[in-house]
Design an enzyme around this catalytic site. Structure first.
Site, mmCIF file in Angstrom:
data_model
loop_
_atom_site.group_PDB
_atom_site.id
_atom_site.type_symbol
_atom_site.label_atom_id
_atom_site.label_comp_id
_atom_site.label_asym_id
_atom_site.label_seq_id
_atom_site.Cartn_x
_atom_site.Cartn_y
_atom_site.Cartn_z
ATOM 1 N N ALA A 127 30.740 -23.565 22.774
ATOM 2 C CA ALA A 127 31.748 -24.468 23.341
ATOM 3 C C ALA A 127 32.908 -24.726 22.380
ATOM 4 C CB ALA A 127 31.091 -25.784 23.750
ATOM 5 N N THR A 128 32.659 -24.700 21.085
ATOM 6 C CA THR A 128 33.753 -24.916 20.134
ATOM 7 C C THR A 128 34.802 -23.818 20.271
ATOM 8 O OG1 THR A 128 32.447 -26.162 18.519
ATOM 9 C CG2 THR A 128 34.367 -24.982 17.682
ATOM 10 N N GLN A 235 28.009 -30.836 27.697
ATOM 11 C CA GLN A 235 26.906 -31.780 27.917
ATOM 12 C C GLN A 235 26.616 -31.996 29.396
ATOM 13 O OE1 GLN A 235 25.014 -33.032 25.590
ATOM 14 N NE2 GLN A 235 26.175 -32.643 23.724
ATOM 15 N N SER A 255 28.263 -24.327 26.752
ATOM 16 C CA SER A 255 27.487 -24.010 25.544
ATOM 17 C C SER A 255 26.074 -23.610 25.927
ATOM 18 C CB SER A 255 27.450 -25.221 24.610
ATOM 19 O OG SER A 255 26.578 -24.982 23.523
ATOM 20 N N HIS A 257 23.221 -23.505 23.912
ATOM 21 C CA HIS A 257 22.097 -24.245 23.334
ATOM 22 C C HIS A 257 22.013 -25.690 23.806
ATOM 23 C CE1 HIS A 257 24.066 -26.704 20.048
ATOM 24 N NE2 HIS A 257 25.035 -25.876 20.345
ATOM 25 N N THR A 295 32.278 -7.375 20.239
ATOM 26 C CA THR A 295 31.137 -6.899 21.018
ATOM 27 C C THR A 295 30.354 -8.079 21.588
ATOM 28 O OG1 THR A 295 30.932 -4.941 19.613
ATOM 29 C CG2 THR A 295 29.009 -5.545 20.934
ATOM 30 N N CYS A 381 28.630 -40.258 9.138
ATOM 31 C CA CYS A 381 28.732 -40.303 7.677
ATOM 32 C C CYS A 381 29.877 -39.421 7.197
ATOM 33 C CB CYS A 381 27.430 -39.824 7.048
ATOM 34 S SG CYS A 381 26.051 -40.926 7.343
#
EC number: 2.8.1.7
Length: 457
Positions: A127-128, A235, A255, A257, A295, A381
């Site tokens: 997705a990025t 999502q 995406s 995963h 590819t 963080c």
């Protein structure tokens, strides 16, 4: 079938292995067959190597970060990892034809899930990359006439960073605020569209608070104003019904995963009629209709296709089951603990993503205490400091509450026992941490913390 055979062989091997048998797994911890510390393929000194026992792993409640690979997906992938290894772009022999046929079948499976034409599906690494192609590709192709884009303040970081990159190239970007619910104001969106606006990019389901944006309404607004509409649906795809034609979506990021498929693969939907043009981000052999050279990894796209097919078959069942587990988790926590806030709109919300703030508790401390459960904090963080999530800041959450947020992810393989164990441990540790908090003690004494003027020494 290959996977099940492999599991049986592994189970037999572990059972027959010499040495002391592993103890029964502790409640709340998963003991996976063969979960032993990784070892070198060729040990230097087998006799001297100490025996390593089984490794207990925490429950997994972080499915917004990634999902486990569905065994049915692995079954579909295995032949293309072992036997059918041809390059799908080789047109002169059977090896290439086999892989190409598998690739096109996967394209059909992805398209079917979102109501698209298979020719509108372009495979990417995730997705990025899809978000980068959509935002930068459209903006750069139409830059001679249109130099304005619109997005929201709660988008994924790759969308926000792509927009900032375009600003450095001279584009103008409007970052729409969201309401306290996390949903954008459609009137603000309409007012923000300019004659030179080329693209509106709004996430379907937020990865942090689970809020669902009114995608169909946004699509209609963009269509009426002749502006392309892109949505990051990483999502949402496979979890809620989506139809790119009905919702007037021009570009969509997917995406692998996040839908129980493999990592390292994704897709972008790009409308053909009326045609959306994008400038390719990388040069090469012109694969994927020239929009994404390189590819195509056949095993990965086969896995993505299988994941989409399984999701389409089980979406309704999964949604009902996840909704039930989500309600169980929220109700049991809130009836046992005061001062717990659910972040985001409770109605326009995907039930598998639950973001709760536990007042007077530091989120990172709670995460460390909940070591038996894999969760993530709403606090991000940074290298220099601990700052609250920009998504929670955007919906107006107080900084103290933003620092105390935890995201619970419920997915296809989450069980009732896992939810109950997570609730039990969460209640136990929140109570313990609050007892250690002077702020909690002051609140119990009836002191209004907002009335206190704090001084630094």
């Amino acid at each position: 079938m290959l996977l099940r055979v492999a599991w049986r062989r592994a189970a037999v091997a572990v059972t027959a292995a010499p040495g002391p048998k592993p103890a029964a797994p502790t409640r709340g911890l998963r003991l996976r067959v063969g979960d032993r510390a990784p070892q070198s393929a060729v040990p230097a000194d087998t006799a001297a190597a100490p025996e390593v026992g089984p490794v207990l792993r925490p429950l997994y409640m972080d499915v917004q970060a990634t999902t486990p690979l569905d065994p049915r997906v692995l079954d579909a992938m295995l032949p293309y990892l072992i036997n059918y290894y041809g390059n799908p772009h080789s047109r002169t022999h059977a090896y290439g034809w086999e892989s190409e046929a598998a690739m096109e079948r996967a394209r059909q499976q992805v398209a079917s899930l979102i109501g698209a034409d298979p020719r509108e599906i372009i495979f990417t690494s995730g997705a990025t990359e899809s978000n980068n192609i959509a935002i930068k590709g459209v903006a750069r192709f139409y830059r001679s006439r249109k130099k304005h884009l619109i997005t929201t303040q709660t988008e994924h970081k790759c969308v926000l960073d792509s927009c900032r990159s375009l600003e450095a190239e001279g584009f103008q970007v409007t970052y729409l605020p969201v309401q306290k619910s996390g949903i954008i104001d459609l009137k603000e969106l309409e007012a923000a569209i300019q004659p030179d606006t080329s693209l509106v990019s709004v996430m379907t389901v937020n990865n942090e608070i689970g809020v669902k944006q009114p995608i169909a309404e946004i699509g209609r607004i963009c269509s009426s104003r002749k502006v392309y509409f892109h949505t990051d649906a990483a999502q949402a795809v496979g979890k809620i019904p989506l139809d790119v034609s009905d919702m007037k979506i021009d570009l969509m990021s997917i995406s692998g995963h996040k839908i129980y498929g493999p990592k390292g693969v994704g897709a972008i939907y790009i409308r053909r009629r009326p045609r959306v043009r994008v400038e390719a981000l990388q040069s090469g052999g012109g694969q994927e209709r020239g929009m994404r050279s390189g590819t195509v990894p056949t095993p990965l796209v086969v896995g993505l296709g299988a994941a989409c097919e399984v999701a389409q078959q089980e979406m309704e069942y999964d949604h009902k089951r996840i909704s039930k587990l989500s309600e169980r988790l929220i109700q049991n926590i809130m009836k046992s603990l005061p001062d717990v806030v659910m972040n985001g709109d409770p109605k326009h919300h995907y039930p598998g993503c639950i973001n709760l703030s536990f007042a007077y508790v530091e989120g990172e401390s709670l995460l460390m205490a909940l070591k038996d459960v894999a969760l993530s904090s709403g606090s991000a963080c940074t290298s220099a400091s601990l700052e609250p999530s920009y998504v929670l800041r955007a919906i107006g959450t107080d900084e103290d509450l933003a620092h105390s947020s935890i995201r619970f992810g419920i997915g296809r393989f989450t069980t009732e026992e896992e939810v109950d164990y997570t609730v039990e441990k969460c209640i136990q540790h929140v109570k313990r941490l609050r007892e250690m908090s002077p702020l909690w003690e002051m609140v119990q004494d009836g002191i209004d913390l907002k009335s206190i003027k704090w001084t630094q020494h």
